[in-house]
Design an enzyme around this catalytic site. Structure first.
Site, PDB file in Angstrom:
ATOM      1  N   LYS A 153       0.827  -1.200   0.000  1.00 24.42           N
ATOM      2  CA  LYS A 153       0.000   0.000   0.000  1.00 24.42           C
ATOM      3  C   LYS A 153       0.871   1.264   0.000  1.00 24.42           C
ATOM      4  CE  LYS A 153      -3.038  -2.916  -0.290  1.00 24.42           C
ATOM      5  NZ  LYS A 153      -4.357  -3.242   0.101  1.00 24.42           N
TER       6      LYS A 153
HETATM    7  C1  LIG Z   1      -5.462  -4.005   0.348  1.00 26.73           C
HETATM    8  C2  LIG Z   1      -6.853  -3.574   0.092  1.00 26.73           C
HETATM    9  C3  LIG Z   1      -7.847  -3.731   1.062  1.00 26.73           C
HETATM   10  C4  LIG Z   1      -7.642  -4.460   2.360  1.00 26.73           C
HETATM   11  O1  LIG Z   1      -6.620  -3.933   3.127  1.00 26.73           O
HETATM   12  P1  LIG Z   1      -5.970  -4.895   4.260  1.00 26.73           P
HETATM   13  O2  LIG Z   1      -5.200  -3.940   5.120  1.00 26.73           O
HETATM   14  O3  LIG Z   1      -5.108  -5.872   3.560  1.00 26.73           O
HETATM   15  O4  LIG Z   1      -7.088  -5.522   4.999  1.00 26.73           O
HETATM   16  C5  LIG Z   1      -9.090  -3.234   0.767  1.00 26.73           C
HETATM   17  N1  LIG Z   1      -9.368  -2.628  -0.403  1.00 26.73           N
HETATM   18  C6  LIG Z   1      -8.436  -2.479  -1.358  1.00 26.73           C
HETATM   19  C7  LIG Z   1      -8.796  -1.798  -2.645  1.00 26.73           C
HETATM   20  C8  LIG Z   1      -7.157  -2.955  -1.153  1.00 26.73           C
HETATM   21  O5  LIG Z   1      -6.239  -2.838  -2.122  1.00 26.73           O
END
Ligand SMILES: *Cc1c(COP(=O)(O)O)cnc(C)c1O
Length: 399
Positions: A153
């Protein structure tokens, strides 16, 4: 008690420009907290783009609500407002606006639909931290938003999640859920996460990234890392310890990473502009990305959007042969990503269990077949971009 968690929460709220932020173990857990605080559950329909990861859908299903998948716009990979309109029913209770790859979703249209129906918009900002739409940061449009600190992220705290809201009423409900129902992470998983973060932070050279990803995948298989997802999460059944708070390890890491976010975002802009230029010269159709920082030469991404200034988390590009592109990439020292591979990523997802049937979102399914994504993270540079585009050029653009 003024601890790392509250420090991270206030720092995050300040950066996003909202009043309230709550930390959780993962992004998906933050979404769960928001939905639950909104009182959503059985019989309620929640609209979400059919181009997402299943982890963003699970919280809806865990609460007994029904995800309604809508197709996307091909340029931004975000929900098509006309599709949202067509998906409305008397049971629609919320719209999730996901900012895919960092492109802001069409908030003007989405907010208008939601206001007409008197339902909340929840922004999925997991891939967009710093993107702006019509001059304002994403995360400030909906009633609430959620964010992720997972490895891929905008910045990482190993894993991690944050829920933000501008509503004092919703904030008090999320706070209450966090205090009264959320569990504390266990010492073992916290320690493992700490060790992983140490290893991760010691990686500085872009070339090692593809290799390190493989190492992490391998360690995950051996059960030696706190995986971002367990296989049980590819089916809509909630684990008993799903609803967890954030650990101090994550929060301390978050406070440090947050200070570097602005610098990282400038880097992402520069890399994006570089890819725009290199890919255009390589014969790829390129929509210029950035309004505010050198991308003003180009056309806007869609005719209907007001100025957008995306901070991409990865740079998506449609290629001729995605399978080959992915399988040969690491041999060429190229770090390619592939989300989303199916409308509810990843392949392991039991699509039928979520009510998704093939053909439901054709634009999304085409994107799943064609799109790979290129790295723009802080460990990339001009050489990375050149090497990556040389490789992508050898694969060629999608027909
Ligand atoms: C990674 C992601 C999530 C979930 O995030 P986590 O921290 O892994 O639970 C939700 N929505 C999108 C679009 C993502 O890329």
């Amino acid at each position: 008690m003024p601890d790392a968690l509250s420090e991270y929460q206030s720092a995050f709220a300040a950066v996003v420009g909202v009043d309230h932020a709550f930390t959780f173990w993962k992004g998906r857990v933050a979404l769960y907290a928001i939905l639950k605080a909104l009182g959503l559950g059985r019989g309620d329909e929640i609209i979400i783009p059919g181009y997402t990861c299943v982890m963003a859908v699970n919280p809806i299903v865990y609460l007994g609500a029904k995800p309604i998948f809508v197709d996307i716009e091909p340029e931004t990979f975000n929900a098509d407002p006309d599709a949202i309109e067509a998906a409305l029913s008397p049971r629609t209770r919320a719209i999730i606006a996901q900012h895919t790859y960092g492109y802001p979703a069409p908030m003007r249209e989405i907010i208008a639909i939601a206001e007409r129906r008197g339902i909340p918009v929840i922004e999925d900002c997991c891939l967009a931290n710093g993107s702006r739409y019509d001059g304002r940061p994403v995360g400030s449009f909906g009633l609430a938003a959620y964010w992720s600190g997972q490895w891929n992220k905008p910045y990482t705290t190993g894993i991690g999640g944050i829920a933000t809201t501008r509503s004092a009423d919703l904030a008090s409900k999320i706070g209450q859920l966090s205090r009264e129902e959320a569990l504390s992470p266990g010492p073992k998983e916290t320690l493992m996460l700490f060790a992983q973060l140490m290893i991760y932070r010691s990686i500085v050279f872009p070339r090692t990234t593809a290799m390190i990803q493989n190492v992490f995948r391998w360690l995950t298989k051996l059960g030696l890392v706190v995986g971002s997802s367990q296989s049980s999460e590819y089916t809509p059944v909630m684990e008993a310890d799903f609803f967890k708070r954030m650990s101090g390890v994550q929060a301390r890491s978050g406070v440090r990473q947050l200070r570097k976010l602005a610098r990282g975002n400038i880097h992402r802009h520069e890399m994006t502009t570089l890819y725009d230029d290199l890919l255009a010269s390589a014969g790829f159709p390129v929509v210029r990305h950035c309004e505010g920082h050198g991308g003003t030469r180009g056309t806007p991404l869609t005719s209907r959007t007001p100025p957008i200034d995306p901070v991409l988390v990865r740079y998506p590009v449609r290629v001729a042969d995605k399978a080959r592109a992915l399988s040969d990439a690491s041999r060429h020292l190229v770090e390619l990503g592939s989300w989303f591979e199916v409308p509810l990523h990843p392949h392991e997802t039991d699509l039928a269990a979520y009510g998704y049937t093939a053909g439901m979102c054709p634009v999304s399914e085409k994107a799943c077949r064609e799109v790979v994504n290129l790295p723009v993270h802080p460990r990339t540079n001009a050489k990375t971009a050149q090497r990556t585009v040389d490789y992508i050029k050898s694969i060629g653009p999608a027909a």
